[in-house]
Design an enzyme around this catalytic site. Sequence first.
Site, mmCIF file in Angstrom:
data_model
loop_
_atom_site.group_PDB
_atom_site.id
_atom_site.type_symbol
_atom_site.label_atom_id
_atom_site.label_comp_id
_atom_site.label_asym_id
_atom_site.label_seq_id
_atom_site.Cartn_x
_atom_site.Cartn_y
_atom_site.Cartn_z
ATOM 1 N N ASN A 295 -2.142 39.274 -10.980
ATOM 2 C CA ASN A 295 -0.726 38.202 -10.626
ATOM 3 C C ASN A 295 -0.612 38.206 -9.792
ATOM 4 O O ASN A 295 0.151 39.284 -9.181
ATOM 5 C CB ASN A 295 -0.329 38.496 -11.949
ATOM 6 C CG ASN A 295 -0.737 38.521 -13.844
ATOM 7 O OD1 ASN A 295 -1.651 37.873 -13.522
ATOM 8 N ND2 ASN A 295 -0.305 38.829 -14.795
ATOM 9 N N ARG B 13 -5.995 37.615 -16.909
ATOM 10 C CA ARG B 13 -6.120 38.670 -16.193
ATOM 11 C C ARG B 13 -7.688 39.434 -17.116
ATOM 12 O O ARG B 13 -8.530 39.852 -16.554
ATOM 13 C CB ARG B 13 -5.349 39.597 -15.619
ATOM 14 C CG ARG B 13 -4.941 38.893 -14.562
ATOM 15 C CD ARG B 13 -3.438 40.548 -14.036
ATOM 16 N NE ARG B 13 -2.968 40.066 -15.137
ATOM 17 C CZ ARG B 13 -2.442 41.223 -15.515
ATOM 18 N NH1 ARG B 13 -2.117 42.035 -14.387
ATOM 19 N NH2 ARG B 13 -1.494 41.486 -16.214
#
Length: 90
Positions: free
Chosen positions: A35, A17
């Site tokens: 996520n 990320r």
Amino acid sequence: MKMHLNVTGRVQGVGFRYTTYQMAVEIGLTGTVKNEDDGSVTIEAVGTKEQMEQFLTKLKKPQNPFAKVSHIEQYEDPTIKDYNQFNVVY
């Protein structure tokens, strides 16, 4: 252009990320990366067609040596809101 992306592979617990965030900011995209419970990562990205192509190319081969992208499901989604910046969603 507003794209919804779902990335599968080794993309959680490896800094994916954060590196996605860095790429998006460098390219000039706005949106989010987060996520999912199934182990995938969802990205909402807003930018020009050229920016999106550049982002997708980089996303397929992450600079992060621990991450591995197996598949990217992508589609244009006009319902994605206009973001002011790119953020990691926790």
